[in-house]
Design a protein around this motif. Structure first.
Motif, PDB file in Angstrom:
ATOM      1  N   ASP A  45      20.478  -7.894 -17.368  1.00 39.66           N
ATOM      2  CA  ASP A  45      21.616  -8.869 -17.585  1.00 39.66           C
ATOM      3  C   ASP A  45      22.683  -8.305 -17.997  1.00 39.66           C
ATOM      4  N   PRO A  46      23.893  -8.040 -17.320  1.00 42.63           N
ATOM      5  CA  PRO A  46      24.903  -7.343 -17.835  1.00 42.63           C
ATOM      6  C   PRO A  46      25.898  -8.309 -19.030  1.00 42.63           C
ATOM      7  N   ALA A  47      25.265  -9.608 -19.112  1.00 38.96           N
ATOM      8  CA  ALA A  47      25.930 -10.539 -20.218  1.00 38.96           C
ATOM      9  C   ALA A  47      25.365  -9.879 -21.710  1.00 38.96           C
ATOM     10  N   TYR A  48      24.421  -9.273 -21.615  1.00 41.78           N
ATOM     11  CA  TYR A  48      23.722  -8.817 -22.787  1.00 41.78           C
ATOM     12  C   TYR A  48      23.538  -7.184 -23.124  1.00 41.78           C
ATOM     13  N   ARG A  49      23.881  -7.039 -24.247  1.00 44.51           N
ATOM     14  CA  ARG A  49      24.088  -5.586 -24.479  1.00 44.51           C
ATOM     15  C   ARG A  49      22.894  -5.259 -25.682  1.00 44.51           C
ATOM     16  N   VAL A  50      22.230  -4.087 -25.561  1.00 45.57           N
ATOM     17  CA  VAL A  50      21.487  -3.510 -26.213  1.00 45.57           C
ATOM     18  C   VAL A  50      22.067  -2.878 -27.415  1.00 45.57           C
ATOM     19  N   SER A  51      21.910  -3.797 -28.649  1.00 53.29           N
ATOM     20  CA  SER A  51      22.796  -3.665 -29.820  1.00 53.29           C
ATOM     21  C   SER A  51      21.871  -2.894 -30.972  1.00 53.29           C
ATOM     22  N   ARG A  52      20.457  -2.930 -30.893  1.00 57.66           N
ATOM     23  CA  ARG A  52      19.904  -2.366 -31.779  1.00 57.66           C
ATOM     24  C   ARG A  52      18.172  -1.741 -31.093  1.00 57.66           C
ATOM     25  N   LEU A  53      17.969  -0.498 -31.166  1.00 61.64           N
ATOM     26  CA  LEU A  53      16.541  -0.090 -30.777  1.00 61.64           C
ATOM     27  C   LEU A  53      16.048   0.545 -31.897  1.00 61.64           C
ATOM     28  N   THR A  54      14.585   0.052 -32.199  1.00 61.43           N
ATOM     29  CA  THR A  54      13.798   0.687 -33.240  1.00 61.43           C
ATOM     30  C   THR A  54      12.748   1.107 -32.527  1.00 61.43           C
ATOM     31  N   LEU A  55      12.261   2.584 -32.813  1.00 61.26           N
ATOM     32  CA  LEU A  55      11.443   3.108 -32.268  1.00 61.26           C
ATOM     33  C   LEU A  55      10.283   3.740 -33.273  1.00 61.26           C
ATOM     34  N   GLY A  76      16.608 -16.096 -26.097  1.00 63.72           N
ATOM     35  CA  GLY A  76      17.476 -16.860 -26.573  1.00 63.72           C
ATOM     36  C   GLY A  76      18.769 -17.140 -25.891  1.00 63.72           C
ATOM     37  N   ARG A  77      19.682 -18.240 -25.983  1.00 60.98           N
ATOM     38  CA  ARG A  77      20.987 -18.070 -25.598  1.00 60.98           C
ATOM     39  C   ARG A  77      21.881 -16.883 -25.957  1.00 60.98           C
ATOM     40  N   ARG A  78      21.645 -16.601 -27.269  1.00 61.42           N
ATOM     41  CA  ARG A  78      22.608 -15.302 -27.558  1.00 61.42           C
ATOM     42  C   ARG A  78      21.803 -14.063 -28.018  1.00 61.42           C
ATOM     43  N   VAL A  79      20.557 -14.294 -28.373  1.00 61.06           N
ATOM     44  CA  VAL A  79      19.832 -13.181 -28.864  1.00 61.06           C
ATOM     45  C   VAL A  79      18.448 -13.122 -28.136  1.00 61.06           C
ATOM     46  N   LEU A  99      16.674  -5.338 -29.482  1.00 57.25           N
ATOM     47  CA  LEU A  99      17.493  -6.330 -29.590  1.00 57.25           C
ATOM     48  C   LEU A  99      18.592  -6.298 -29.015  1.00 57.25           C
ATOM     49  N   MET A 100      18.825  -7.549 -28.056  1.00 61.11           N
ATOM     50  CA  MET A 100      19.848  -7.628 -27.207  1.00 61.11           C
ATOM     51  C   MET A 100      20.851  -8.704 -27.663  1.00 61.11           C
ATOM     52  N   LEU A 101      21.893  -8.566 -27.600  1.00 63.34           N
ATOM     53  CA  LEU A 101      22.843  -9.688 -28.022  1.00 63.34           C
ATOM     54  C   LEU A 101      23.909 -10.058 -26.693  1.00 63.34           C
ATOM     55  N   ARG A 102      24.311 -11.274 -26.823  1.00 60.91           N
ATOM     56  CA  ARG A 102      25.256 -11.557 -25.619  1.00 60.91           C
ATOM     57  C   ARG A 102      26.727 -11.134 -26.341  1.00 60.91           C
ATOM     58  N   THR A 103      27.254 -10.643 -25.165  1.00 62.69           N
ATOM     59  CA  THR A 103      28.653 -10.003 -25.579  1.00 62.69           C
ATOM     60  C   THR A 103      29.694 -11.482 -24.991  1.00 62.69           C
ATOM     61  N   GLY A 104      30.871 -11.157 -25.701  1.00 66.83           N
ATOM     62  CA  GLY A 104      31.888 -12.573 -25.726  1.00 66.83           C
ATOM     63  C   GLY A 104      33.187 -12.054 -26.592  1.00 66.83           C
ATOM     64  N   PRO A 105      34.019 -12.853 -26.542  1.00 63.22           N
ATOM     65  CA  PRO A 105      35.478 -12.465 -27.167  1.00 63.22           C
ATOM     66  C   PRO A 105      35.504 -11.791 -28.579  1.00 63.22           C
ATOM     67  N   HIS A 106      35.935 -10.863 -28.709  1.00 72.50           N
ATOM     68  CA  HIS A 106      35.867 -10.222 -30.155  1.00 72.50           C
ATOM     69  C   HIS A 106      37.012 -10.979 -31.319  1.00 72.50           C
ATOM     70  N   MET A 201      18.546   2.958 -33.870  1.00 76.80           N
ATOM     71  CA  MET A 201      19.722   3.130 -33.327  1.00 76.80           C
ATOM     72  C   MET A 201      20.502   1.695 -33.371  1.00 76.80           C
ATOM     73  N   PHE A 202      21.924   1.693 -33.932  1.00 78.33           N
ATOM     74  CA  PHE A 202      22.648   0.513 -33.668  1.00 78.33           C
ATOM     75  C   PHE A 202      24.026   0.824 -32.820  1.00 78.33           C
ATOM     76  N   LEU A 203      24.035   0.058 -31.834  1.00 83.09           N
ATOM     77  CA  LEU A 203      25.345   0.054 -31.051  1.00 83.09           C
ATOM     78  C   LEU A 203      26.273  -1.115 -30.946  1.00 83.09           C
ATOM     79  N   ALA A 204      27.338  -0.865 -31.252  1.00 81.02           N
ATOM     80  CA  ALA A 204      28.465  -1.818 -31.055  1.00 81.02           C
ATOM     81  C   ALA A 204      28.841  -1.716 -29.505  1.00 81.02           C
ATOM     82  N   ARG A 205      28.927  -0.566 -28.912  1.00 82.07           N
ATOM     83  CA  ARG A 205      28.979  -0.506 -27.515  1.00 82.07           C
ATOM     84  C   ARG A 205      28.580   0.721 -26.934  1.00 82.07           C
ATOM     85  N   GLU A 206      28.445   0.789 -25.754  1.00 82.31           N
ATOM     86  CA  GLU A 206      27.822   1.780 -24.939  1.00 82.31           C
ATOM     87  C   GLU A 206      28.850   3.205 -24.868  1.00 82.31           C
TER      88      GLU A 206
END
Length: 256
Positions: A45-55, A76-79, A99-106, A201-206
């Motif tokens: 889903d391109p509307a959601y971005r992987v913002s954290r990956l814990t392994l 969830g709707r945003r998480v 953890l995948m977060l929904r992107t939107g206006p910054h 890993m924490f990501l603000a953007r890819e």
């Protein structure tokens, strides 16, 4: 070249996927790549971005075929949260929570930021006399080389694909690089004496480039346990951070 070949038994590692710790052990950084790849394939889903990956890497991963499964933990709707299980020979060797977060206006906000990362570009840094491994390049920016007690800064790039026949995605590329805070933050002139059983890993953007930059930001250690952290960059600037916990281990041969 690829680190994994698809077979009826699962994803079989190529020789280049070996860990420097043991010829019978998979390089742990590739498990993070497998987890990121699985989430991209199962939750596209391109509307959601992987913002954290814990392994969590709680067993030594063998040089055998791997299978990766995912299960949504929260939609969830945003998480959104996804659990990833990585097995070899029917035994779970690692587990990830993504953890995948929904992107939107910054928001237009004024917050503190660190100084700009001004370092030579990868093509301005001499490659090592001997490669870091087939298909994997590391170019050390900081003086003194990789094995130094100085603060380390490097560029890293994988020229191999993760799985045969697939182009490595930006998320997979940075996930694989996120294992590097252990050898970067937790090593010195004596070599590397810690092995990490996890990464976050924490990501603000890819990333928008194949090269991933890492800048050591912290090292803490006591009683055989160390914590190392790096800020992650691409050629356009900072993209996130990665932190590992590590256990004291036999010294990795710094001359190999």
């Amino acid at each position: 070249m690829a680190y994994f070949i698809r077979t009826d038994e699962g994803l079989r590692p190529a020789p280049e996927a070996r860990s420097p710790w043991s010829p019978d052990m998979l390089h742990g950084r590739l498990l993070a790549g497998l987890a990121a790849r699985a989430v991209e394939l199962d939750f596209p889903d391109p509307a959601y971005r992987v913002s954290r990956l814990t392994l969590d890497m709680f067993r030594s991963p063998p040089m055998q075929a791997f299978n990766v499964t995912t299960e949504p933990a929260r939609v969830g709707r945003r998480v959104r949260a996804v659990d990833v299980s990585i097995t070899a020979g029917g035994v779970e060797v690692a587990r990830a929570r993504v953890l995948m977060l929904r992107t939107g206006p910054h928001p237009d906000v004024s917050v503190w930021r660190p100084d700009e990362w001004t370092v030579p570009a990868p093509d301005e840094v001499a490659p090592p006399e001997e490669g870091s491994g087939t298909g994997w390049e590391i170019r050390v920016i900081s003086p003194g080389g990789f094995w130094t007690s100085e603060r380390k800064r490097v560029w890293s790039r994988d020229n191999s694909s993760l799985v045969d026949g697939e182009k490595m995605s930006p998320l997979v590329r940075v996930a694989i690089a996120s294992d590097l805070p252990n050898p970067l933050a937790n090593s010195g002139v004596e070599g590397l004496q810690f092995i990490n059983p996890d990464l976050t890993m924490f990501l603000a953007r890819e990333p928008v480039s194949e090269w991933i930059g890492l800048d050591v930001t912290n090292h803490l250690g006591a009683d055989g346990i160390a914590v190392g952290s790096c800020t992650l960059y691409d050629l356009a600037g900072p993209i996130g951070s990665s932190t590992v916990c590590a256990l004291a281990n036999e010294v990795l041969d710094i001359n190999q």
